[in-house]
Scaffold this active site. Sequence first.
Site, PDB file in Angstrom:
ATOM      1  N   SER A  45       0.832  -1.198   0.000  1.00  0.00           N
ATOM      2  CA  SER A  45       0.000   0.000   0.000  1.00  0.00           C
ATOM      3  C   SER A  45       0.870   1.254   0.000  1.00  0.00           C
ATOM      4  O   SER A  45       1.693   1.437  -0.889  1.00  0.00           O
ATOM      5  CB  SER A  45      -0.965  -0.039   1.189  1.00  0.00           C
ATOM      6  OG  SER A  45      -1.988   0.921   1.039  1.00  0.00           O
ATOM      7  N   ASP A 187      -5.673  -3.430  -2.692  1.00  0.00           N
ATOM      8  CA  ASP A 187      -4.597  -3.186  -1.734  1.00  0.00           C
ATOM      9  C   ASP A 187      -4.041  -4.478  -1.134  1.00  0.00           C
ATOM     10  O   ASP A 187      -4.791  -5.333  -0.650  1.00  0.00           O
ATOM     11  CB  ASP A 187      -5.169  -2.303  -0.618  1.00  0.00           C
ATOM     12  CG  ASP A 187      -4.117  -1.672   0.255  1.00  0.00           C
ATOM     13  OD1 ASP A 187      -3.190  -2.387   0.682  1.00  0.00           O
ATOM     14  OD2 ASP A 187      -4.245  -0.475   0.541  1.00  0.00           O
TER      15      ASP A 187
END
Length: 326
Positions: A45, A187
Amino acid sequence: MSLCTILSIDGGGIRGIIPAKILAEIERRTGKPIAKLFDFVAGTSTGGILAVGLGQPSPTTGQPQYAAADLIELYAKEGARIFHHSCWHMVKAVGNLMGPRYDGDGARTVFDQYFGATTLKQSKTRLMVTSYDIERRAPIFFKSWRAQTDAAHDFRMADVARATSAAPTYFPPVQLTNGSERYALVDGGVFANNPTMCVLADAKKLLPSDTQFFVVSLGTGNANRKLPFDDAKGWGLAGWAHPLIDILIDGVSDTVDYEARELVPDGKYHRFQTALDPSIQEMDDTHASTIEKLKACTDRLIAERASDLSAICATLKGAKFGQAVS
């Protein structure tokens, strides 16, 4: 016996300022870019965005384009553009109930601007960046060393940054294609917000059995806001959506920290993490005051861990970068 140096960076949205500042301090003390200090750099991320930035080559010199200090400024300058939505998007999404909070256009624009057409195989260090394919229902690991030998695994750095940071409920999934393969990605924090064990497993597989590992793992702050039982016992899907993401991030990161401490010998594993004031825990709070508080919080952490940082920098300066992996 060779020493392999590994850097791992957690996810956490705008709180990526925390690891970015720690890395800037390491660069200041060693006089070297992060890409020349670590044999492997892994990120999830916001940590994946940092990893991509640290590995980005300059189109003119071929050296790393961005210092860690430049990436601090990326968050401060571009955070509001990454976490941006139009009024029309909010109408279509009915706030955040029927769609992601942000449309992703701002993130795409920023990553294209900073990372351009550079691809994974061009990275100045060995990168591993995590994502998750919601169609295959499988983790995806973007690996620069694999991209160097197989074009099917080479992707634009800008697209890798988008894919690793497409947090459910915050951003829409990212669709990437490479040849005949199509990926639907979110993500990597849904399974590996702290990617330390992921990159350590690959390094152990790639390197000789007598290799020693030196691991620096950077968190983005613990969100320690309590979820009262009396409130949570009545929650359904809507109530749990955002709190559940915080729980996944903290729980996964802390579990991996425990595993790494058990596996890596004393003195060879360093984890940097700090408790966050409730006012700066949101991953998408890009207000200038929040950014300044995050910087101040990191300055305190750096001061508290000054001796550890000195030891880390001494080891990194003495390590023979790039010699551990063929």
